[in-house]
Design a protein around this motif. Structure first.
Motif, PDB file in Angstrom:
ATOM      1  N   LEU A  32      69.207 -98.873  36.473  1.00 43.69           N
ATOM      2  CA  LEU A  32      68.123 -97.892  36.356  1.00 43.69           C
ATOM      3  C   LEU A  32      68.618 -96.480  36.627  1.00 43.69           C
ATOM      4  O   LEU A  32      69.502 -96.268  37.467  1.00 43.69           O
ATOM      5  N   GLN A  33      68.028 -95.525  35.909  1.00 40.99           N
ATOM      6  CA  GLN A  33      68.257 -94.116  36.196  1.00 40.99           C
ATOM      7  C   GLN A  33      66.980 -93.328  35.912  1.00 40.99           C
ATOM      8  O   GLN A  33      66.120 -93.772  35.144  1.00 40.99           O
ATOM      9  N   ASP A  34      66.868 -92.171  36.543  1.00 40.63           N
ATOM     10  CA  ASP A  34      65.844 -91.210  36.158  1.00 40.63           C
ATOM     11  C   ASP A  34      66.415 -90.299  35.076  1.00 40.63           C
ATOM     12  O   ASP A  34      67.640 -90.138  34.981  1.00 40.63           O
ATOM     13  N   PHE A  35      65.533 -89.706  34.266  1.00 41.57           N
ATOM     14  CA  PHE A  35      66.036 -88.768  33.274  1.00 41.57           C
ATOM     15  C   PHE A  35      64.953 -87.808  32.824  1.00 41.57           C
ATOM     16  O   PHE A  35      63.760 -88.032  33.008  1.00 41.57           O
ATOM     17  N   THR A  36      65.419 -86.701  32.256  1.00 44.08           N
ATOM     18  CA  THR A  36      64.528 -85.710  31.666  1.00 44.08           C
ATOM     19  C   THR A  36      65.292 -85.002  30.564  1.00 44.08           C
ATOM     20  O   THR A  36      66.506 -85.168  30.425  1.00 44.08           O
ATOM     21  N   TYR A  37      64.582 -84.213  29.747  1.00 41.37           N
ATOM     22  CA  TYR A  37      65.227 -83.544  28.613  1.00 41.37           C
ATOM     23  C   TYR A  37      64.510 -82.236  28.309  1.00 41.37           C
ATOM     24  O   TYR A  37      63.360 -82.031  28.702  1.00 41.37           O
ATOM     25  N   LEU A  38      65.256 -81.339  27.614  1.00 41.10           N
ATOM     26  CA  LEU A  38      64.720 -80.029  27.262  1.00 41.10           C
ATOM     27  C   LEU A  38      64.964 -79.744  25.784  1.00 41.10           C
ATOM     28  O   LEU A  38      65.805 -80.386  25.137  1.00 41.10           O
ATOM     29  N   ALA A  49      70.111 -90.096  39.631  1.00 39.95           N
ATOM     30  CA  ALA A  49      69.937 -91.308  40.426  1.00 39.95           C
ATOM     31  C   ALA A  49      68.468 -91.713  40.477  1.00 39.95           C
ATOM     32  O   ALA A  49      67.579 -90.856  40.453  1.00 39.95           O
ATOM     33  N   PRO A  50      68.187 -93.014  40.555  1.00 43.62           N
ATOM     34  CA  PRO A  50      66.789 -93.457  40.668  1.00 43.62           C
ATOM     35  C   PRO A  50      66.085 -92.794  41.839  1.00 43.62           C
ATOM     36  O   PRO A  50      66.672 -92.549  42.893  1.00 43.62           O
ATOM     37  N   VAL A 105      64.483 -94.871  33.097  1.00 46.65           N
ATOM     38  CA  VAL A 105      65.146 -95.545  31.982  1.00 46.65           C
ATOM     39  C   VAL A 105      65.989 -96.696  32.512  1.00 46.65           C
ATOM     40  O   VAL A 105      66.558 -96.625  33.603  1.00 46.65           O
ATOM     41  N   ILE A 106      66.024 -97.761  31.720  1.00 42.68           N
ATOM     42  CA  ILE A 106      66.951 -98.865  31.968  1.00 42.68           C
ATOM     43  C   ILE A 106      68.152 -98.646  31.054  1.00 42.68           C
ATOM     44  O   ILE A 106      68.006 -98.578  29.830  1.00 42.68           O
ATOM     45  N   TYR A 117      72.748 -97.473  25.791  1.00 41.49           N
ATOM     46  CA  TYR A 117      71.347 -97.322  25.403  1.00 41.49           C
ATOM     47  C   TYR A 117      70.506 -96.990  26.632  1.00 41.49           C
ATOM     48  O   TYR A 117      70.722 -97.547  27.714  1.00 41.49           O
ATOM     49  N   ALA A 118      69.545 -96.092  26.464  1.00 43.06           N
ATOM     50  CA  ALA A 118      68.595 -95.762  27.524  1.00 43.06           C
ATOM     51  C   ALA A 118      67.202 -96.166  27.042  1.00 43.06           C
ATOM     52  O   ALA A 118      66.666 -95.568  26.114  1.00 43.06           O
TER      53      ALA A 118
END
Length: 254
Positions: free
Chosen positions: A48-54, A63-64, A111-112, A137-138
């Protein structure tokens, strides 16, 4: 030094976005279907991870539990490593346990990551090592809590025209300043400046927008001859909520 680049042949079969409408204290189950299309076994790690985008194209994986709207702490994977035989398919299961009390209505996500494990091996024939590139893959896991009390809030951040491969591409940066994930479409209506007649109507592909993120929506306007036009740009979510701005559009020859 010799560098060899190989593509890992792991494919996710059931989509890269998994959406759930959730309630306090409930448990939801999901799965990720994967296939090894190669003729040799393949190890795959899952985490698992955290994510964001712009809108500038940047994507941040962290990190989670580093994002204040993360649901990573709600998700439990049934495994962190699988080995797929040649041409084998399998399913990775996960469970979402929603806390008894969620503080705020809206979307929570993480995201996994599904990532083939590739070894770095000495190269017997040439000086150096082989370095194998990895396709990861996310899979977004988005949980919408009390979504009737939340909403997206779309905002235009920028509009520009770029020429790509001989085509005029309108790039519209749109942010979601609300607290609910939405599927967004951008459209432009183009008008003659002299008589205000509509002479063009073009639409982007739909894309998802998480809260506090932004993306660039691309529209091909190559059919429009060079000139200066009046235009209305409209962003619409799947519930037909619309946000619009008026712009002056200058399409150049070069």
């Amino acid at each position: 030094m010799f560098f060899g680049f190989l593509r890992a042949n792991i494919v996710v079969l059931n989509g890269l976005t998994h959406n759930y409408k959730v309630e306090n204290g409930q448990v939801y189950k999901g799965k990720i279907a994967v296939e090894n299309t190669d003729n040799k076994p393949q190890n795959v790690k899952i985490f698992l991870q955290d994510f964001t985008y712009l809108a500038d194209g940047s994507i941040s994986y962290t990190a989670p539990n580093s994002n204040d709207k993360t649901n990573a702490g709600w998700i439990k994977l049934n495994t962190n490593l699988v080995t797929l035989k040649a041409k084998e398919k399998t399913e990775i299961y996960y469970e979402i346990k929603v806390p008894d009390k969620v503080s705020q209505a809206g979307s929570y996500w993480s995201v996994i990551i599904v990532e083939p494990v590739e070894d770095i091996k000495p190269n017997d024939s040439k000086d150096g090592i082989n370095i194998t590139s990895v396709i990861r893959y996310a899979i977004q896991v988005i949980t919408d809590y009390d979504s009737e009390k939340a909403k997206p809030e779309l905002k235009f951040e920028g509009v520009k025209i770029d020429k790509e491969d001989g085509r005029q591409i309108l790039k519209i940066a749109i942010a979601n300043n609300g607290n609910l994930y939405c599927k967004t479409i951008a459209a432009i209506e183009i008008y003659n400046r002299k008589n205000e007649q509509k002479i063009g109507n073009f639409t982007s592909q739909a894309m998802g927008l998480l809260p506090k993120t932004s993306k660039s929506f691309y529209i091909d306007i190559s059919k429009m001859p060079p000139d200066t036009y009046n235009a209305v740009i409209i962003a619409t979510d799947e519930n037909e909520n619309a946000f619009a701005i008026n712009v002056e559009l200058e399409i150049k020859n070069d």
